[in-house]
Design a protein around this motif. Sequence first.
Motif, PDB file in Angstrom:
ATOM      1  N   LEU A  25       0.837  -1.196   0.000  1.00 52.75           N
ATOM      2  CA  LEU A  25       0.000   0.000   0.000  1.00 52.75           C
ATOM      3  C   LEU A  25       0.872   1.246   0.000  1.00 52.75           C
ATOM      4  O   LEU A  25       1.758   1.390   0.842  1.00 52.75           O
ATOM      5  N   LYS A  26       0.610   2.147  -0.934  1.00 53.73           N
ATOM      6  CA  LYS A  26       1.247   3.456  -0.918  1.00 53.73           C
ATOM      7  C   LYS A  26       0.457   4.385   0.017  1.00 53.73           C
ATOM      8  O   LYS A  26      -0.607   4.035   0.513  1.00 53.73           O
ATOM      9  N   ARG A  27       0.991   5.585   0.247  1.00 55.49           N
ATOM     10  CA  ARG A  27       0.377   6.467   1.245  1.00 55.49           C
ATOM     11  C   ARG A  27      -1.083   6.761   0.950  1.00 55.49           C
ATOM     12  O   ARG A  27      -1.924   6.723   1.851  1.00 55.49           O
ATOM     13  N   ILE A  28      -1.390   7.062  -0.310  1.00 49.11           N
ATOM     14  CA  ILE A  28      -2.780   7.397  -0.633  1.00 49.11           C
ATOM     15  C   ILE A  28      -3.671   6.183  -0.467  1.00 49.11           C
ATOM     16  O   ILE A  28      -4.839   6.297  -0.042  1.00 49.11           O
TER      17      ILE A  28
ATOM     18  N   GLU B 128      -3.186   3.719   1.739  1.00 51.12           N
ATOM     19  CA  GLU B 128      -3.377   3.583   3.179  1.00 51.12           C
ATOM     20  C   GLU B 128      -4.415   4.578   3.690  1.00 51.12           C
ATOM     21  O   GLU B 128      -5.297   4.234   4.484  1.00 51.12           O
ATOM     22  N   GLY B 129      -4.288   5.823   3.224  1.00 53.17           N
ATOM     23  CA  GLY B 129      -5.218   6.862   3.663  1.00 53.17           C
ATOM     24  C   GLY B 129      -6.651   6.546   3.291  1.00 53.17           C
ATOM     25  O   GLY B 129      -7.565   6.686   4.112  1.00 53.17           O
ATOM     26  N   ASN B 130      -6.856   6.114   2.055  1.00 52.21           N
ATOM     27  CA  ASN B 130      -8.210   5.787   1.601  1.00 52.21           C
ATOM     28  C   ASN B 130      -8.791   4.608   2.380  1.00 52.21           C
ATOM     29  O   ASN B 130      -9.982   4.596   2.724  1.00 52.21           O
ATOM     30  N   LEU B 131      -7.950   3.601   2.652  1.00 56.67           N
ATOM     31  CA  LEU B 131      -8.405   2.434   3.392  1.00 56.67           C
ATOM     32  C   LEU B 131      -8.866   2.824   4.796  1.00 56.67           C
ATOM     33  O   LEU B 131      -9.964   2.455   5.240  1.00 56.67           O
ATOM     34  N   VAL B 132      -8.036   3.589   5.507  1.00 56.10           N
ATOM     35  CA  VAL B 132      -8.359   3.972   6.878  1.00 56.10           C
ATOM     36  C   VAL B 132      -9.560   4.919   6.907  1.00 56.10           C
ATOM     37  O   VAL B 132     -10.460   4.783   7.759  1.00 56.10           O
ATOM     38  N   TYR B 133      -9.601   5.846   5.963  1.00 61.48           N
ATOM     39  CA  TYR B 133     -10.694   6.825   5.939  1.00 61.48           C
ATOM     40  C   TYR B 133     -12.033   6.141   5.664  1.00 61.48           C
ATOM     41  O   TYR B 133     -13.050   6.434   6.305  1.00 61.48           O
ATOM     42  N   ARG B 134     -12.029   5.207   4.720  1.00 63.84           N
ATOM     43  CA  ARG B 134     -13.272   4.483   4.405  1.00 63.84           C
ATOM     44  C   ARG B 134     -13.780   3.721   5.629  1.00 63.84           C
ATOM     45  O   ARG B 134     -14.969   3.758   5.944  1.00 63.84           O
ATOM     46  N   ALA B 135     -12.881   3.015   6.318  1.00 60.71           N
ATOM     47  CA  ALA B 135     -13.294   2.250   7.496  1.00 60.71           C
ATOM     48  C   ALA B 135     -13.860   3.157   8.582  1.00 60.71           C
ATOM     49  O   ALA B 135     -14.840   2.822   9.249  1.00 60.71           O
ATOM     50  N   HIS B 136     -13.254   4.338   8.765  1.00 58.19           N
ATOM     51  CA  HIS B 136     -13.705   5.247   9.815  1.00 58.19           C
ATOM     52  C   HIS B 136     -14.976   6.000   9.420  1.00 58.19           C
ATOM     53  O   HIS B 136     -15.728   6.440  10.304  1.00 58.19           O
ATOM     54  N   LYS B 137     -15.214   6.164   8.133  1.00 58.86           N
ATOM     55  CA  LYS B 137     -16.480   6.760   7.704  1.00 58.86           C
ATOM     56  C   LYS B 137     -17.644   5.792   7.902  1.00 58.86           C
ATOM     57  O   LYS B 137     -18.797   6.216   8.014  1.00 58.86           O
ATOM     58  N   ASN B 138     -17.328   4.498   7.932  1.00 51.61           N
ATOM     59  CA  ASN B 138     -18.359   3.468   8.055  1.00 51.61           C
ATOM     60  C   ASN B 138     -17.999   2.502   9.189  1.00 51.61           C
ATOM     61  O   ASN B 138     -17.766   1.310   8.942  1.00 51.61           O
ATOM     62  N   PRO B 139     -17.902   2.996  10.423  1.00 49.88           N
ATOM     63  CA  PRO B 139     -17.534   2.096  11.525  1.00 49.88           C
ATOM     64  C   PRO B 139     -18.617   1.032  11.715  1.00 49.88           C
ATOM     65  O   PRO B 139     -19.816   1.327  11.609  1.00 49.88           O
ATOM     66  N   ARG B 140     -18.190  -0.220  11.966  1.00 49.76           N
ATOM     67  CA  ARG B 140     -19.168  -1.305  12.080  1.00 49.76           C
ATOM     68  C   ARG B 140     -18.736  -2.320  13.135  1.00 49.76           C
ATOM     69  O   ARG B 140     -17.563  -2.667  13.230  1.00 49.76           O
TER      70      ARG B 140
END
Length: 286
Positions: free
Chosen positions: A212-215, A217-229
């Motif tokens: 994973l490159k920086r972007i 990683e950022g997209n992965l973490v941001y998506r998970a935090h936008k949709n906590p489950r």
Amino acid sequence: MIDFLDVQKELPSIGVRINRVGVKKINFPLKLGEDFAFLVIDLFVDIPETRKGADMSRAVESIHKILNSWSDSERIGEIGIAICDEALSRFNYSEKSESYIEINYFKREKDRYLEYKIYLHSIKNRLNTLKNEIGMSYVTMTACPCAMETTRALISKDNPELSDYLISIPTVTHNQRNIIKLFVENKGNNISVWQLASIIENVQGRPLDSLLKRIDEGNLVYRAHKNPRFVEDVVREIAYVAANSLAIPDEAKIRVSSESDESIHPHNAFAELELSAGELRRISRK
């Protein structure tokens, strides 16, 4: 020339029909274009009360016959049924065949491989498909909604001027690696395992990736935090989407499990549900 005795054909000392006879843990590699798959296969037939044993080599031959000529990655979910058909053509004294297959599948995507696990369980008699369950599993990321709300309250307490703003954005929480498994009855053999992968991806994202490159990683973490489950949220959402997007009859069973490798606990969290497609379709989404 030596005349070998066919011991399997002899009468057994106890004349009882055996429901499942065969081989377990046959390992087989497959190269499918740019993809790789490693299969572990169990194959069984039944034998009558008049026969001492089964011709085990025919089970191995059935597996090899199908897999040596298999080249279609899109139809990989049909391998179990094909092997069962081949077994019935070789075991003329059997009425039923059954296969269990677990596949570690490495799908090439640009400069990397994404890892999937596929499960196939098929049962056939000489007239019908009695069972054909396909399953897809891979590892994703989840973010805890409970910890997110708690930390939001703590941040608001320390920074009251940010309270209104914090309500509208994801905040700090803990993450988990989450293993999702989705199984669907597929007697009509019209559902692809890659349709199951697409359902999981739409709900929880793509499989986790070592590169994973920086972007990324950022997209992965941001998506998970936008949709906590919670794990409970994961199984409900995936089951609901599967029932309403797959062309399966109402009576077809859907089974989903979600297991989180917890980051702040020394144990895992787990949830599983099994319902018919019809039951899930009758549920109103809030």
